[in-house]
Scaffold this active site. Structure first.
Site, PDB file in Angstrom:
ATOM      1  N   GLY A 430       0.782  -1.224   0.000  1.00 19.10           N
ATOM      2  CA  GLY A 430       0.000   0.000   0.000  1.00 19.10           C
ATOM      3  C   GLY A 430       0.817   1.277   0.000  1.00 19.10           C
ATOM      4  O   GLY A 430       2.015   1.282   0.192  1.00 19.10           O
ATOM      5  N   ASP A 542       7.703 -11.765   7.443  1.00 23.04           N
ATOM      6  CA  ASP A 542       8.479 -10.918   6.523  1.00 23.04           C
ATOM      7  C   ASP A 542       9.550 -10.141   7.287  1.00 23.04           C
ATOM      8  O   ASP A 542       9.668  -8.926   7.146  1.00 23.04           O
ATOM      9  CB  ASP A 542       7.546  -9.966   5.780  1.00 23.04           C
ATOM     10  CG  ASP A 542       8.197  -9.389   4.516  1.00 23.04           C
ATOM     11  OD1 ASP A 542       9.205  -9.956   4.061  1.00 23.04           O
ATOM     12  OD2 ASP A 542       7.700  -8.372   4.002  1.00 23.04           O
TER      13      ASP A 542
END
Length: 712
Positions: A430, A542
């Site tokens: 995003g 991540d």
């Protein structure tokens, strides 16, 4: 065996006649050339008319005090697809320290004579086709520290003479055909042993009672895939608390002890031992016919007496269920009526946020839907039904809410709309803005996307769960906004870039060793909290330097936690993460085709996320802190098979070849010579984290405990 000795004798006779100028070390090395199929081609630069072998491929030499000529100290011929046998003449190399012949096709037995090389301290012969017993002379070199004979066809039993290898630090015999019982008396003598791997053999019998005396052991004690039997010796609990057990696929029986190191183990350590019971396994132990529920577990099958199991529900219970159903239906009806009247009474408004956060005259929505009223801190918002002007007003009157997760962090939506905003960057997770509120406090606002309008409850549940994760080293999620065409996350803004930028020298300060160690410890605390103490014991998924944000005091904050799941709900492509959640401008990164921080098994899309993925990624981050190199510092492989990142392979090979530490650590750290022991400790921990087998990797809690012991 006789033919081998005849060949060696012929080789030496030939060399003595025609190569009198070559040193004695060179003469011994030529035996390898003779023992390997096609040796003349493979060792084309090993010439018998040279004065010294020190320039030959795979040979390293050093000057020895009191000796004029350099002597051979290392042979590194790993991974060259060599076929042949290991010549006994290598034992004549009096100053040989390391012999690396792993990942070839050597066959036959390991000759006793090579242990006449009394300076030998590292022997790496794994990944060959060697057979026979463990040589009786293996402990002759009194400096022997590393022995890795894994993945061969060696057989026989372990004998007590192994206890004579008193300097031994690593004994790796996995993937062979060893059998029989492991005798008592070996382990008390191995006071320096830090790694023991006997997995994937045919050992049987009970474990020796004195195995708990391996006080220097770290990482994983791997005894999996054998035929061990009997009860687990309580002495195992006396091993250091940082040791992880791997006892899978054996025939251990009885109740798992609850003392010492046993309390730190997860259920994976004991799987596939049908007769084991007790915590942490979800299997109760039976005593005199009664069921004993182990602490932390529950019996899934209730016990019944007599014919109770055959009886139906009691009348009182039926009435209670009926009343509960009626109340539930009534509540649903009230909610439907409330939503209907709220929608009917909503007022239109003009869109005042055009062009501020991405909206424009052509877009169908504003970044923040228009505000009609603010009755409470939840800041109810309504969208314009469309008056044909100024950038659109949302999605046909469907509004949203700005919900403050942290009740001490309250502000109204119109305050957010009026605030100054700056684009920080864009990634697969995003667009991110820095927004300075009216009170001067900056926040990071991430726009997740437009989709997911049918998954409101799922989105809210996920965000609320993320918001409950509160730790000093995890970026705080302060609030969120949900509307059918807009989803926003508001979090703390961390002002000093990220670890990736700092390691690349994109900040004004060079990271010292003490700062790097402090960053590693604090990051480990945050990640261990996510794994062990968060409401759902999450997986981050991540971990990498760009997702470790730094404040002005270089205190780290783990960012982007939980975002992959939210992106899946909203329908965006979570192809990469730039570390934007709460991050400053240096977090703008290119989309990565390959995430070299991922564990090998994480690159198979069908595999389920596990916490051991995060442990691997954290290990790669540690290696980057140590070396200053990113995982892709050399060209990535083009193979479609799973490969370990280049940085991991490079460091492992460096330790096997005993590359000087100064050649591996970040040049910026070379002046901090006092930190050598600390650097080595972190190297070993990083290599444990980046083991290919996820079950061998330590838990994050264990990693943190190991780091905390390094320097106060």
């Amino acid at each position: 065996m006789l033919i081998r000795h005849i060949n060696s004798l012929f080789t030496l006779t030939f060399v003595l006649n025609y190569a009198s100028a070559l040193t004695s070390d060179g003469l011994s090395l030529l035996s390898i050339k003779s023992a390997v199929d096609g040796g003349d081609t493979v060792f084309s630069d090993w010439n018998d008319n040279d004065d010294t072998p020190c320039n030959w491929t795979g040979v390293s030499c050093a000057n020895i005090s009191g000796i004029s000529d350099p002597r051979v100290v290392g042979i590194a011929l790993a991974g060259k697809n060599l076929t042949g046998y290991i010549p006994s003449e290598l034992g004549n190399l009096a100053y040989l320290r390391r012999l690396n012949l792993h990942d070839n096709n050597f066959h036959g037995s390991i000759p006793d004579q090579i242990f006449n090389a009394t300076s030998l301290h590292s022997l790496f012969l794994y990944g060959n086709n060697l057979s026979g017993d463990l040589p009786l002379s293996i402990c002759n070199p009194n400096r022997l520290q590393n022995v890795d004979l894994s993945h061969n066809s060696l057989s026989g039993t372990l004998q007590k003479y192994l206890g004579n290898c008193r300097q031994l630090q690593r004994l790796i015999l996995a993937g062979n055909n060893f059998s029989g019982e492991v005798p008592a008396g070996i382990f008390p003598a191995l006071a320096n042993l830090i790694q023991l791997d006997l997995s994937s053999n045919a050992f049987n019998g009970s474990l020796p009672y004195d195995i708990g005396q391996l006080k220097s052991l770290s990482g994983t004690l791997n005894l999996s895939f054998n035929h061990f039997t009997g009860k687990l010796p309580p002495s195992l609990g006396e091993l250091p608390l940082t040791v992880s057990f791997d006892l899978r696929h054996n025939n251990f029986s009885g109740e798992i002890p609850q003392t010492g190191s046993f309390a730190n183990q997860g259920p994976t350590a004991f799987l596939n031992n049908p007769l084991l019971c007790g915590f942490p396994l979800q299997k109760t132990c039976r005593d005199n016919g009664s069921t004993v529920v182990t602490p932390g577990t529950q019996s899934l099958t209730p016990r019944v007496n007599g014919d109770e199991s055959k009886k139906g529900l009691k009348p009182g219970l039926i009435i209670l269920i009926s009343v509960a159903d009626a109340v539930g239906v009534a509540l649903i009806g009230l909610v439907i009526v409330y939503l209907y009247w709220r929608r009917k009474d909503s007022n239109g408004c003009s869109c005042s946020c055009s062009r501020r956060f991405g909206g424009n005259s052509k877009s169908k929505f504003c970044w923040f839907p228009c505000v009609s009223r603010f009755p409470n801190t939840d800041s109810e918002v309504e969208s314009e039904k469309g008056d044909g002007g100024g950038g659109g007003g949302g999605s046909g009157g469907e509004g949203g809410k700005l919900i403050a997760i942290d009740k001490g962090f309250s502000f109204e939506l119109d305050e957010l709309l009026r605030a100054s905003a700056y684009v920080l960057g864009k990634s697969g997770l995003g667009i991110v803005y820095k927004v300075v509120l009216g009170n001067g406090i900056p926040v990071a606002v991430r726009r997740l996307g437009e989709g997911g309008e049918q998954r409101y409850k799922e989105f809210v549940a996920e965000v609320q769960a993320i918001g409950r994760v509160k730790h000093p080293n995890v970026v705080k999620l302060r609030a969120y906004y949900w509307a059918p065409d807009e989803k926003l996350l508001i979090s703390d803004f961390i002002s000093n870039g990220n670890l990736a930028s700092a390691l690349k020298g994109q900040t004004s300060t060079i990271l010292s060793w003490s700062t790097r160690l402090r960053i590693a410890k604090a990051t480990a605390r945050g990640l261990a909290y996510i794994h062990e103490c968060s409401p759902r014991k999450y997986v981050h998924g991540d971990i990498k330097p760009s997702n470790i944000l730094l404040d002005n005091e270089y205190q780290p904050y783990i960012s982007d936690f939980g975002l992959n799941r939210l992106i899946t709900i909203t329908g965006n492509n979570p192809s990469s993460s730039g570390g934007f959640m709460g991050g400053a401008l240096p977090y703008l990164t290119q989309t990565e085709k390959v995430n070299n921080y991922q564990a090998p098994e994480a690159r198979v899309s069908s595999n389920r996320h596990t916490q051991k993925w995060d442990v691997y990624s954290f290990g790669v981050v540690l290696l980057e802190l140590l070396t200053g190199r990113s995982p892709e510092f050399s060209p990535p492989t083009t193979s479609t098979s799973i490969e370990i990142p280049d940085l991991v392979k490079w460091v492992r090979k460096g330790f096997e070849d005993e590359t000087p530490l100064s050649d591996m650590v970040d040049p910026m750290l070379l002046q901090e010579v006092h930190a050598k022991k600390e650097v080595l400790s972190v190297f070993h921990l990083a290599l444990a984290c980046t083991e290919r087998d996820p079950d061998i990797r330590p838990r994050m809690k264990t990693v943190l405990e190991s780091l905390e012991k390094i320097r106060t």
